[in-house]
Design a protein around this motif. Structure first.
Motif, PDB file in Angstrom:
ATOM      1  N   GLN A   1       0.816  -1.201   0.000  1.00 43.89           N
ATOM      2  CA  GLN A   1       0.000   0.000   0.000  1.00 43.89           C
ATOM      3  C   GLN A   1       0.857   1.261   0.000  1.00 43.89           C
ATOM      4  O   GLN A   1       2.080   1.190   0.121  1.00 43.89           O
ATOM      5  CB  GLN A   1      -0.922   0.016   1.223  1.00 43.89           C
ATOM      6  N   GLY A   2       0.175   2.400  -0.162  1.00 43.64           N
ATOM      7  CA  GLY A   2       0.848   3.681  -0.133  1.00 43.64           C
ATOM      8  C   GLY A   2       0.575   4.400   1.177  1.00 43.64           C
ATOM      9  O   GLY A   2      -0.399   4.107   1.875  1.00 43.64           O
ATOM     10  N   HIS A   3       1.441   5.343   1.509  1.00 44.28           N
ATOM     11  CA  HIS A   3       1.309   6.099   2.758  1.00 44.28           C
ATOM     12  C   HIS A   3       1.509   7.581   2.453  1.00 44.28           C
ATOM     13  O   HIS A   3       2.574   7.984   1.984  1.00 44.28           O
ATOM     14  CB  HIS A   3       2.344   5.633   3.780  1.00 44.28           C
ATOM     15  N   ALA A   4       0.505   8.381   2.705  1.00 41.96           N
ATOM     16  CA  ALA A   4       0.583   9.823   2.505  1.00 41.96           C
ATOM     17  C   ALA A   4       0.458  10.509   3.864  1.00 41.96           C
ATOM     18  O   ALA A   4      -0.419  10.166   4.663  1.00 41.96           O
ATOM     19  CB  ALA A   4      -0.526  10.302   1.568  1.00 41.96           C
ATOM     20  N   THR A   5       1.335  11.468   4.133  1.00 38.92           N
ATOM     21  CA  THR A   5       1.265  12.198   5.389  1.00 38.92           C
ATOM     22  C   THR A   5       1.488  13.679   5.145  1.00 38.92           C
ATOM     23  O   THR A   5       2.325  14.067   4.326  1.00 38.92           O
ATOM     24  CB  THR A   5       2.307  11.676   6.402  1.00 38.92           C
TER      25      THR A   5
END
Length: 284
Positions: free
Chosen positions: A230-234
């Protein structure tokens, strides 16, 4: 004779269902059968039926042809972008939406060419590796993402590309030669800059992997990374600041834009040979 059963779509179920519902509405309003519309679009009646029942994802070309047949005001051309975006992995769709809104995109790519700068053949070779069931739709969705570079107000894109991405022969010599030639073509586009991080740079601040930095006019800046699943955006300011620091160090360690182009040209010649299509074009 009983009328054939026609699947009734819930237009609110998904963008694909909405597209199919709109197609059926406009076709019936025009008094056209599926074979008649197919003849106007140079496709089969079966394809029309599959799109109308949300069993087939339309292409952008198909959508734009519909807008020439029906007085839809370009509605199909506007809708197709959303339809294709939903073909991306669910965990990636949020990033694609952010990418389309960003005014400045900085990316470090450790393994492959950045998706916005890929040729269709290279993208297909990259994405077919895990053998997805919807490869054609994934490729079409990636090509659709690239349309942001052709807007009247495109984002400023800065790419630091590891030398490994140039030398890894994805798709074969022809695919790689054309991909690297495509990268060189961005030298003429002011809003896209490509730097290569050479092997000679040794250890660097991107050793932990690929990451993207997105900046916006009004919304908080975002750092994006991916793992296997998965991807992780912060939008955490401290995390973004650290990412910006690492990216600045990567840019400093990378070759200049001009020297990067020279390295790309050298890899094309040394590793992938001369223009693979030159013989087919002949001599002018």
């Amino acid at each position: 004779m009983a009328a054939a059963h026609v699947r009734q779509l819930d237009a609110s179920a998904s963008p694909l269902d909405h597209f199919g519902s709109e197609l059926r509405y406009w076709r019936e309003a025009a008094g056209l059968s599926q074979p008649q519309l197919g003849a106007k679009l140079f496709c089969t009646a079966s394809l029309i039926g599959q799109v109308e029942t949300a069993h087939k994802v339309p292409t952008r070309e198909f959508a734009e042809r519909l807008d020439t047949v029906f007085p839809s005001g370009g509605a199909f051309g506007r809708l197709i972008g959303l339809v294709l975006r939903t073909q991306l992995p669910s965990w990636f769709q949020q990033y694609a939406g952010l990418e389309a809104q960003a005014t400045y995109i900085s990316t470090y790519q450790a393994q492959v060419v950045y998706g916005l700068l890929q040729t269709e053949e290279y993208a297909r070779a990259v994405m077919e590796a895990p053998n997805p069931p919807n490869l054609d739709e994934l490729v079409a969705a990636r090509m659709e993402r690239q349309r942001i570079l052709d807007r009247d107000d495109p984002p400023q894109v800065w790419v630091v590309l590891d030398e490994a991405a140039l030398r890894r022969p994805i798709g074969g010599p022809n695919v790689m030669w054309n991909q690297l030639a495509y990268l060189l073509g961005f030298r003429n586009r002011r809003h896209v800059s490509v730097q290569v991080l050479p092997f000679a740079a040794g250890q660097h601040t991107g050793l932990t992997g690929t990451f993207n930095l997105l900046r916006f006019e009004e919304n908080p800046d975002v750092l994006y990374t991916e793992d296997f699943a998965q991807g992780h955006a912060t939008a955490n300011p401290g995390t973004f600041k650290e990412g910006s620091f690492r990216y600045a160090r990567l840019q400093a360690a990378a070759l200049s834009v001009e020297d990067s182009a020279a390295l790309i040209s050298r890899v094309m010649e040394e590793q992938y040979g001369e223009d693979p299509d030159a013989g087919e074009r002949g001599v002018a």
